[in-house]
Scaffold this active site. Structure first.
Site, short mmCIF file in Angstrom:
data_model
loop_
_atom_site.label_atom_id
_atom_site.label_comp_id
_atom_site.label_asym_id
_atom_site.label_seq_id
_atom_site.Cartn_x
_atom_site.Cartn_y
_atom_site.Cartn_z
N TYR B 143 16.54 -26.19 95.26
CA TYR B 143 16.79 -26.71 96.61
C TYR B 143 16.67 -28.22 96.62
O TYR B 143 15.89 -28.82 95.87
CB TYR B 143 15.73 -26.18 97.60
CG TYR B 143 15.93 -24.77 98.03
CD1 TYR B 143 16.66 -24.46 99.16
CD2 TYR B 143 15.34 -23.73 97.32
CE1 TYR B 143 16.81 -23.14 99.58
CE2 TYR B 143 15.49 -22.40 97.73
CZ TYR B 143 16.23 -22.12 98.85
OH TYR B 143 16.38 -20.83 99.26
N TYR B 182 15.44 -18.04 91.93
CA TYR B 182 14.50 -19.09 91.56
C TYR B 182 13.08 -18.53 91.51
O TYR B 182 12.76 -17.56 92.17
CB TYR B 182 14.60 -20.29 92.51
CG TYR B 182 14.36 -20.00 93.98
CD1 TYR B 182 13.08 -19.99 94.51
CD2 TYR B 182 15.43 -19.80 94.85
CE1 TYR B 182 12.86 -19.75 95.86
CE2 TYR B 182 15.23 -19.56 96.20
CZ TYR B 182 13.93 -19.54 96.70
OH TYR B 182 13.72 -19.31 98.03
N ARG B 192 12.63 -14.93 93.15
CA ARG B 192 13.37 -14.49 94.34
C ARG B 192 14.78 -14.08 93.93
O ARG B 192 15.45 -14.80 93.19
CB ARG B 192 13.50 -15.62 95.36
CG ARG B 192 12.24 -16.17 96.02
CD ARG B 192 11.49 -15.20 96.92
NE ARG B 192 12.24 -14.16 97.58
CZ ARG B 192 12.97 -14.28 98.70
NH1 ARG B 192 13.05 -15.43 99.31
NH2 ARG B 192 13.59 -13.25 99.24
N HIS B 195 19.78 -15.76 97.28
CA HIS B 195 19.95 -15.53 98.72
C HIS B 195 20.43 -16.79 99.42
O HIS B 195 20.26 -17.90 98.92
CB HIS B 195 18.64 -15.05 99.35
CG HIS B 195 17.52 -16.03 99.18
ND1 HIS B 195 16.71 -16.04 98.06
CD2 HIS B 195 17.09 -17.06 99.94
CE1 HIS B 195 15.84 -17.02 98.16
NE2 HIS B 195 16.05 -17.67 99.28
N HIS B 197 19.84 -18.48 103.24
CA HIS B 197 19.11 -18.39 104.51
C HIS B 197 20.09 -18.55 105.67
O HIS B 197 20.93 -19.45 105.65
CB HIS B 197 18.05 -19.49 104.60
CG HIS B 197 16.98 -19.39 103.56
ND1 HIS B 197 15.78 -18.77 103.79
CD2 HIS B 197 16.93 -19.82 102.28
CE1 HIS B 197 15.03 -18.84 102.71
NE2 HIS B 197 15.71 -19.48 101.77
FE LIG Z 1 15.04 -19.49 99.68
#
Ligand SMILES: [Fe+2]
Lengths: 197, 277
Positions: B143, B182, B192, B195, B197
């Site tokens: 991110y 990640y 995770r 995905h 969000h």
């Molecule tokens: Fe996330």
């Protein structure tokens, strides 16, 4: 407005999509310029709404995002665009803010007026946080109209401790103080509505 | 939408990284999930209503321990402001904000995808003219966020933030890059599933929701305590997009369909009810 109870609410035709936590990484995505300024600080009637978000250990949490939605000072519910690109003059009734590193938040807004004669004015609040698997809703009532507060159906359905968590405190400088406790001591009353499933 | 966080910073964010949590094994977390799910399935057999939402008290997701209310949500009859929703429009969102691949000078690295679908309410009515916001990791699972410590490369051509206003039939479409899984610090070797969000508004503010969209067939699903906090298998499936070849475009991008259903509007039926009196 009709006071309808949950039992009258028609069943949903479609199953709602599940929520998920906002996670830790919303900070570069959801906040925007003047997100917490529903009005300019210099506007007559501008009030500060602020408080702290704490967890079950009483520790302020640094990664929550809050949104408010409210009527204007005359109790009108406005439906105007311009919340994301604020022109500094248009009151849209909606704002967003991420709490700071010590769990504190601030909105600059207006005192909402009563939407109907004798109704207790409140601001709707939504809480998102890392570690919180779904959003939470609550109401921030203004403290002044004690007769209206006494007649409010939601407040009347709560015990004294619960009621206290939903009524903001007016500070000496006119600010509204509303702390949010996600768990434990002074746990804020969070709300469910009809037609959630 | 800022990209300033692409600069190198020192990361010391202890509240995102819980060192104690990293000693727990995946097996231990998975066993907890299995037990909660088995108890849930038994409760449905015994007549309980199927759950549609995640548990907010879900210990395998360790960060939830101190952050879920312990009291039941209190029923409120919605009134006034709760029966309406903020309005967003062209003033707020530019059409190009729905394309996450054109926000910089160059093409982002990764698998170009289109994610398209509709936002509906619980009665099946389209939610038109409403705001949809998305954010996501890049093709390496990183991110653009100063708290993201994953040592995967930042892509200077990808921020991973998009917005759109739904069309008259509730439709939305984002062009983006497929995000990667990640690692995170819930337990040792926790990952995770990939995905995106999503943040959504309805016609009533009580329909406000934030969620995550997943990709079909992700091998990490069963291991992830955030996804598995949804105890009901049918409900979990509602967060998984479908590969849709009709959205895929020739020599350009693969396509996924994902429709989102919000809770029911209370304004519409309460108004109908008032009309009856
Ligand atoms: Fe996330």
């Amino acid at each position: 407005m009709t006071q309808a109870s949950n039992t009258q609410a028609p069943a949903l035709k479609l199953a709602p999509t599940p929520g998920q936590t906002i996670g830790p990484f919303y900070g570069y995505a959801l906040p925007f310029d003047k997100d917490n300024e529903l009005v300019n600080q210099a506007r007559p009637g501008a009030v500060r709404l602020h408080g702290v978000v704490t967890d079950g250990a009483g520790t302020p949490i640094p990664d929550a995002l809050l949104e408010i939605w409210q009527a204007d000072e005359a109790g009108n519910i406005v439906a105007r665009d311009g919340s994301l690109v604020r022109d500094g003059y248009t009151f849209t009734g909606w704002g967003r803010t991420a709490v700071d590193n010590v769990g504190h938040y601030t909105f600059t807004t207006l005192n909402p007026g009563a939407t109907e004669e004798g109704k207790a004015p409140f601001i709707m609040l939504t809480v998102f946080a890392r570690g919180l698997l779904n959003r939470l809703f609550t109401r921030i009532y203004l403290p002044e109209d004690t007769a209206a507060l006494a007649n409010d159906p939601l407040l009347a359905s709560l015990d004294e401790a619960g009621r206290k968590t939903l009524v903001a405190t007016r500070e000496a400088d006119g600010s509204l103080r509303f702390d949010i406790s996600l768990q434990g001591e002074g746990e804020t009353v969070f709300l469910s509505y009809p037609r959630e499933s | 939408m800022s990209t300033e966080a692409t600069s190198t910073e020192s990361f010391t964010d202890s509240h995102v990284l819980d060192p104690a949590a990293t000693t727990l094994s995946q097996d231990a977390i998975s066993a907890e999930i299995t037990d909660i799910h088995a108890a849930y399935r038994q409760s449905v057999v015994d007549g309980a209503k199927a759950e549609t939402q995640p548990r907010i008290d879900f210990a395998p997701y360790r960060s939830s321990l101190l952050r879920h209310p312990t009291k039941n949500l209190h029923h409120a009859d919605p009134e006034t402001i709760e029966l309406h929703s903020p309005a967003f429009g062209e003033r707020d969102v530019h059409a190009l904000e729905a394309d996450l691949t054109i926000q910089h000078n160059g093409e982002p690295i990764g698998e170009r995808i289109v994610v398209a679908g509709r936002v509906l309410d619980g009665d099946g009515r389209p939610v038109a003219g409403q705001l949809v916001e998305i954010w996501q990791a890049n093709a390496a699972g990183r991110y653009i966020h100063k708290r993201d410590q994953h040592p995967a490369p930042i892509d200077p051509n990808f921020t991973g933030v998009g917005r759109a206003i739904t069309g008259p039939n509730g439709e939305y479409s984002f062009t983006t890059i497929k995000p990667a899984p990640y690692p995170w610090k819930n337990h040792h070797n926790a990952w995770r599933p990939a995905h995106i969000h999503f943040s959504l508004f309805g016609t009533d503010f009580t329909q406000r929701m934030i969620t995550q969209m997943y990709f079909p067939g992700d091998p990490l699903f069963s291991l992830d305590p955030i996804y598995q906090a949804i105890t009901d298998a049918d409900a979990r499936a509602r967060l998984v997009a479908t590969y849709d070849h009709s959205i895929t475009s020739h020599e350009w991008a693969t396509g996924y369909n994902w429709d989102i259903v919000l809770t029911g509007s209370n304004r519409t039926w309460m108004e109908d009810e008032e009309g009856d009196h």
